[in-house]
Write a protein that holds these residues in place. Structure first.
Motif, PDB file in Angstrom:
ATOM      1  N   ILE A 263       1.751   4.126  83.676  1.00 12.21           N
ATOM      2  CA  ILE A 263       2.667   3.826  82.570  1.00 12.21           C
ATOM      3  C   ILE A 263       2.215   4.560  81.312  1.00 12.21           C
ATOM      4  O   ILE A 263       1.060   4.441  80.901  1.00 12.21           O
ATOM      5  N   LYS A 264       3.124   5.296  80.714  1.00  7.38           N
ATOM      6  CA  LYS A 264       2.838   6.043  79.494  1.00  7.38           C
ATOM      7  C   LYS A 264       3.600   5.395  78.347  1.00  7.38           C
ATOM      8  O   LYS A 264       4.822   5.543  78.222  1.00  7.38           O
ATOM      9  N   LEU A 265       2.877   4.682  77.519  1.00  5.55           N
ATOM     10  CA  LEU A 265       3.518   3.918  76.449  1.00  5.55           C
ATOM     11  C   LEU A 265       4.198   4.804  75.420  1.00  5.55           C
ATOM     12  O   LEU A 265       5.139   4.367  74.743  1.00  5.55           O
ATOM     13  N   ASP A 266       3.729   6.046  75.278  1.00  7.06           N
ATOM     14  CA  ASP A 266       4.317   6.939  74.283  1.00  7.06           C
ATOM     15  C   ASP A 266       5.409   7.830  74.857  1.00  7.06           C
ATOM     16  O   ASP A 266       5.915   8.729  74.185  1.00  7.06           O
ATOM     17  N   SER A 267       5.801   7.565  76.105  1.00  7.86           N
ATOM     18  CA  SER A 267       6.878   8.347  76.714  1.00  7.86           C
ATOM     19  C   SER A 267       8.189   8.112  75.968  1.00  7.86           C
ATOM     20  O   SER A 267       8.579   6.956  75.743  1.00  7.86           O
ATOM     21  N   PRO A 268       8.895   9.168  75.576  1.00 11.72           N
ATOM     22  CA  PRO A 268      10.180   8.994  74.887  1.00 11.72           C
ATOM     23  C   PRO A 268      11.167   8.174  75.711  1.00 11.72           C
ATOM     24  O   PRO A 268      11.920   7.362  75.159  1.00 11.72           O
ATOM     25  N   PHE A 269      11.148   8.387  77.044  1.00 12.29           N
ATOM     26  CA  PHE A 269      12.065   7.623  77.896  1.00 12.29           C
ATOM     27  C   PHE A 269      11.726   6.131  77.849  1.00 12.29           C
ATOM     28  O   PHE A 269      12.607   5.290  77.673  1.00 12.29           O
ATOM     29  N   ARG A 270      10.434   5.814  77.968  1.00 11.82           N
ATOM     30  CA  ARG A 270      10.050   4.400  77.931  1.00 11.82           C
ATOM     31  C   ARG A 270      10.373   3.780  76.579  1.00 11.82           C
ATOM     32  O   ARG A 270      10.858   2.639  76.507  1.00 11.82           O
ATOM     33  N   LYS A 271      10.106   4.516  75.516  1.00 15.13           N
ATOM     34  CA  LYS A 271      10.400   3.987  74.182  1.00 15.13           C
ATOM     35  C   LYS A 271      11.891   3.699  74.012  1.00 15.13           C
ATOM     36  O   LYS A 271      12.276   2.782  73.276  1.00 15.13           O
ATOM     37  N   SER A 272      12.720   4.465  74.706  1.00  6.99           N
ATOM     38  CA  SER A 272      14.166   4.285  74.550  1.00  6.99           C
ATOM     39  C   SER A 272      14.698   3.076  75.321  1.00  6.99           C
ATOM     40  O   SER A 272      15.791   2.585  75.021  1.00  6.99           O
ATOM     41  N   ILE A 273      13.937   2.605  76.316  1.00  8.33           N
ATOM     42  CA  ILE A 273      14.444   1.500  77.138  1.00  8.33           C
ATOM     43  C   ILE A 273      13.617   0.222  77.032  1.00  8.33           C
ATOM     44  O   ILE A 273      14.067  -0.830  77.491  1.00  8.33           O
ATOM     45  N   ALA A 274      12.415   0.293  76.452  1.00 10.03           N
ATOM     46  CA  ALA A 274      11.565  -0.894  76.352  1.00 10.03           C
ATOM     47  C   ALA A 274      12.241  -1.960  75.492  1.00 10.03           C
ATOM     48  O   ALA A 274      12.837  -1.654  74.453  1.00 10.03           O
ATOM     49  N   GLN A 275      12.141  -3.206  75.935  1.00  5.91           N
ATOM     50  CA  GLN A 275      12.822  -4.307  75.264  1.00  5.91           C
ATOM     51  C   GLN A 275      11.820  -5.309  74.702  1.00  5.91           C
ATOM     52  O   GLN A 275      10.691  -5.428  75.184  1.00  5.91           O
ATOM     53  N   ASP A 276      12.278  -6.061  73.727  1.00  3.71           N
ATOM     54  CA  ASP A 276      11.518  -7.189  73.220  1.00  3.71           C
ATOM     55  C   ASP A 276      11.354  -8.220  74.334  1.00  3.71           C
ATOM     56  O   ASP A 276      12.294  -8.510  75.084  1.00  3.71           O
ATOM     57  N   GLU A 277      10.155  -8.788  74.446  1.00  8.38           N
ATOM     58  CA  GLU A 277       9.859  -9.728  75.535  1.00  8.38           C
ATOM     59  C   GLU A 277      10.847 -10.896  75.590  1.00  8.38           C
ATOM     60  O   GLU A 277      11.378 -11.214  76.657  1.00  8.38           O
ATOM     61  N   LYS A 278      11.058 -11.536  74.474  1.00 10.23           N
ATOM     62  CA  LYS A 278      11.890 -12.737  74.444  1.00 10.23           C
ATOM     63  C   LYS A 278      13.318 -12.427  74.859  1.00 10.23           C
ATOM     64  O   LYS A 278      13.913 -13.145  75.684  1.00 10.23           O
ATOM     65  N   GLN A 279      13.862 -11.367  74.320  1.00  4.72           N
ATOM     66  CA  GLN A 279      15.236 -10.991  74.645  1.00  4.72           C
ATOM     67  C   GLN A 279      15.371 -10.665  76.125  1.00  4.72           C
ATOM     68  O   GLN A 279      16.314 -11.106  76.797  1.00  4.72           O
TER      69      GLN A 279
END
Length: 222
Positions: free
Chosen positions: A79-95
């Motif tokens: 898992i690459k936390l700084d990946s642009p793709f991941r940043k575009s789809i990562a969600q807030d935990e609660k939501q």
């Protein structure tokens, strides 16, 4: 709901709906380490009594504030936390988790089940991170899951195939497993669900168990 009104799925698992869960994390401590991916797949039953996978629900999650990130765990999962793709789809935990819980509750209710039970490969690891997430997001009242009971495919695999490693057990069971896709929460959940269904479909309940499957005490725990 009386026994006569229960669906075959609810009767098969004493009112529980199995839901396969896999998490990808940034460490092994559920209280301190980030939860980065989660996937859930409800297990359903067709008209012939065979189990099959329902719709998958999954999310990439933003690390919670102050979460520990173990570099060795990130390297292991890829898992690459700084990946642009991941940043575009990562969600807030609660939501994210409340949306998943809402969907699972709708399916659970549609099949006449009273609660979900977590199915996992080494299931208590996944349950620990799920329960920590529930606590962090104040989502206990929204959670459809039993707080501590699980069905563990590692144990079931030891019984059915004499092995406990997911990838090796899948291959022994004739289930295709691509190691290049492993350690993705969605992929591992799909394979665990396939394995779970195969074990239950190939090893049906003993006749005596079928005859005594009349437990209606909703206050009893596993």
């Amino acid at each position: 709901m009386s026994d006569k009104e229960k669906s075959p799925l609810a009767k098969r698992f004493r009112g529980f709906m199995p839901v396969v869960v896999d998490v990808e994390t940034a460490g092994f401590n559920a209280q301190t380490d980030a939860l980065l991916e989660i996937a859930c797949i409800p297990i359903l039953m067709n008209e012939t009594g065979k189990l099959y996978q329902g719709e998958a629900f999954n999310a990439h999650l933003e690390p919670f504030a102050g979460a520990n990130l173990e570099q060795s765990s990130l390297e292991f999962t890829g898992i690459k936390l700084d990946s642009p793709f991941r940043k575009s789809i990562a969600q807030d935990e609660k939501q994210a988790i409340r949306k998943i819980f809402k969907a699972l509750k709708e399916i659970k209710n549609a099949h006449g089940c009273r609660q979900c039970i977590l199915v996992g490969h080494n299931a208590h690891f996944d349950l620990a991170f799920l329960n920590a997430l529930i606590a962090r997001t104040n989502s206990k009242s929204q959670s459809p899951f039993h707080a501590f009971s699980v069905l563990d495919t590692a144990s079931l695999s030891a019984l059915a195939y004499g092995h406990t490693v997911l990838a090796k057990t899948c291959k022994m069971a004739g289930i295709e497993f691509d190691n290049d896709h492993a350690h993705s929460a969605l992929y591992d959940t799909q394979k665990t669900a396939e394995l779970f269904c195969q074990i239950f479909n190939e090893l049906p309940m003993l006749p005596i168990a079928c005859e005594t499957q009349t437990d209606t005490n909703h206050d009893e725990v596993l």
